[in-house]
Design a protein around this motif. Structure first.
Motif, PDB file in Angstrom:
ATOM      1  N   ASN A   1      -3.432  -5.951   7.188  1.00 33.13           N
ATOM      2  CA  ASN A   1      -3.744  -7.274   6.662  1.00 33.13           C
ATOM      3  C   ASN A   1      -3.811  -8.326   7.744  1.00 33.13           C
ATOM      4  OD1 ASN A   1      -3.877  -6.304   4.070  1.00 33.13           O
ATOM      5  ND2 ASN A   1      -1.702  -6.630   3.652  1.00 33.13           N
TER       6      ASN A   1
ATOM      7  N   ALA B   1      -7.245  -9.829   4.844  1.00 37.51           N
ATOM      8  CA  ALA B   1      -7.421  -9.513   3.437  1.00 37.51           C
ATOM      9  C   ALA B   1      -6.145  -9.782   2.672  1.00 37.51           C
ATOM     10  CB  ALA B   1      -7.826  -8.046   3.287  1.00 37.51           C
ATOM     11  N   LYS B   2      -6.270  -9.819   1.373  1.00 40.74           N
ATOM     12  CA  LYS B   2      -5.099  -9.998   0.531  1.00 40.74           C
ATOM     13  C   LYS B   2      -4.198  -8.770   0.659  1.00 40.74           C
ATOM     14  CE  LYS B   2      -7.594 -12.730  -2.912  1.00 40.74           C
ATOM     15  NZ  LYS B   2      -8.098 -12.792  -4.298  1.00 40.74           N
TER      16      LYS B   2
ATOM     17  N   PHE C   1     -13.891  -5.537   3.882  1.00 39.10           N
ATOM     18  CA  PHE C   1     -13.695  -6.965   4.175  1.00 39.10           C
ATOM     19  C   PHE C   1     -14.980  -7.728   3.867  1.00 39.10           C
ATOM     20  CE2 PHE C   1     -13.567 -10.371   7.571  1.00 39.10           C
ATOM     21  CZ  PHE C   1     -12.695 -11.191   6.857  1.00 39.10           C
TER      22      PHE C   1
ATOM     23  N   LEU D   1      -8.667 -15.366   1.673  1.00 38.69           N
ATOM     24  CA  LEU D   1      -8.755 -14.501   2.845  1.00 38.69           C
ATOM     25  C   LEU D   1      -8.638 -15.308   4.120  1.00 38.69           C
ATOM     26  CD1 LEU D   1     -11.796 -12.319   1.701  1.00 38.69           C
ATOM     27  CD2 LEU D   1      -9.393 -11.703   1.546  1.00 38.69           C
TER      28      LEU D   1
END
Length: 241
Positions: free
Chosen positions: A3, A8-9, A16, A204
């Protein structure tokens, strides 16, 4: 991918979104290059049907490039002020309409208006909007992202132009311009829709960006406001130098 690298979450292992932005930014440039590089294959049909001399017919493309350069500065300012996606969508509408109207021209001044001016205006923001949209999604691998985006120029030359040449043979120059106009409007509208959101709006971070604390966000906001207050002075310095 971790991450911290992708932004990204948490728990989200999907592709992505920045790479999707890169692909559609590449498509924008491919469309742009396909249109302005294809005038050479329209040259003989236009000159032959209307009896224009080589100088007059060539001036159409020269006018297009002049408008492309002049309007590009305006479009860049508008994109900063109103958003890249919105301006790209408007550009797609203007360029598409210009190409459709080009299919119906009967005089030289008409094609200067519909192709050189309208299409030149509509496509003038494609390259800067595509490159800036892709670049905003990356900290790491930004060079790769921008390289993929810029490769759309090559795709426009090796795929777009030959395809347009075949359309002219099959449909004639008039119907081909109509098809191109509808296609440009549809493709750029779709790209504008997909590019409309920034990384922060999707929860993001740009690829490779470090997590930001609340204090860091506040400092960034204050810095942005301070930099904005210096914009006019910066532009004046840029012009002078």
């Amino acid at each position: 991918m971790s991450n911290n690298n992708t932004g990204a979450k948490a728990g989200n292992n999907r592709l992505f979104y920045g790479w999707i932005v890169v692909i559609f930014s590449m498509v924008i440039i491919a469309v742009n290059v396909s249109i302005f590089s294809s005038f050479g294959v329209f040259f003989k049909p236009l000159a032959g049907d209307f009896g224009w001399d080589r100088a007059s017919t060539s001036a159409i493309q020269s006018g297009f490039f002049i408008c492309l350069g002049i309007f590009g500065i305006v479009i860049g300012w508008l994109a900063d002020r109103f958003g890249r996606a919105r301006i790209l969508g408007i550009g797609g509408l203007v360029a598409g309409t210009g190409l459709i109207l080009t299919s119906q021209v009967t005089t030289l001044w008409q094609i200067f208006l519909t192709y050189s001016v309208m299409c030149g205006f509509g496509l003038s923001g494609c390259f800067p909007i595509a490159m800036s949209s892709a670049g905003r999604w990356f900290v790491k691998r930004r060079g790769m992202a921008l390289g993929i985006t810029a490769s759309g120029a090559g795709l426009g030359l090796i795929i777009g132009v030959p395809t347009i040449a075949r359309l002219i043979i099959a449909l004639g120059w008039s119907r081909t311009y109509f098809v191109l106009g509808a296609s440009v409007f549809a493709v750029l509208s779709l790209c504008a829709f997909l590019l409309r959101r920034e990384p922060e709006e999707m929860g993001l971070r740009p690829y490779g960006a470090a997590p930001q604390t609340a204090e860091g966000k506040n400092n960034l906001t204050r810095t942005a406001k301070r930099d904005q207050s210096k914009t006019d002075d910066t532009v004046k310095k840029a012009i002078r130098t």
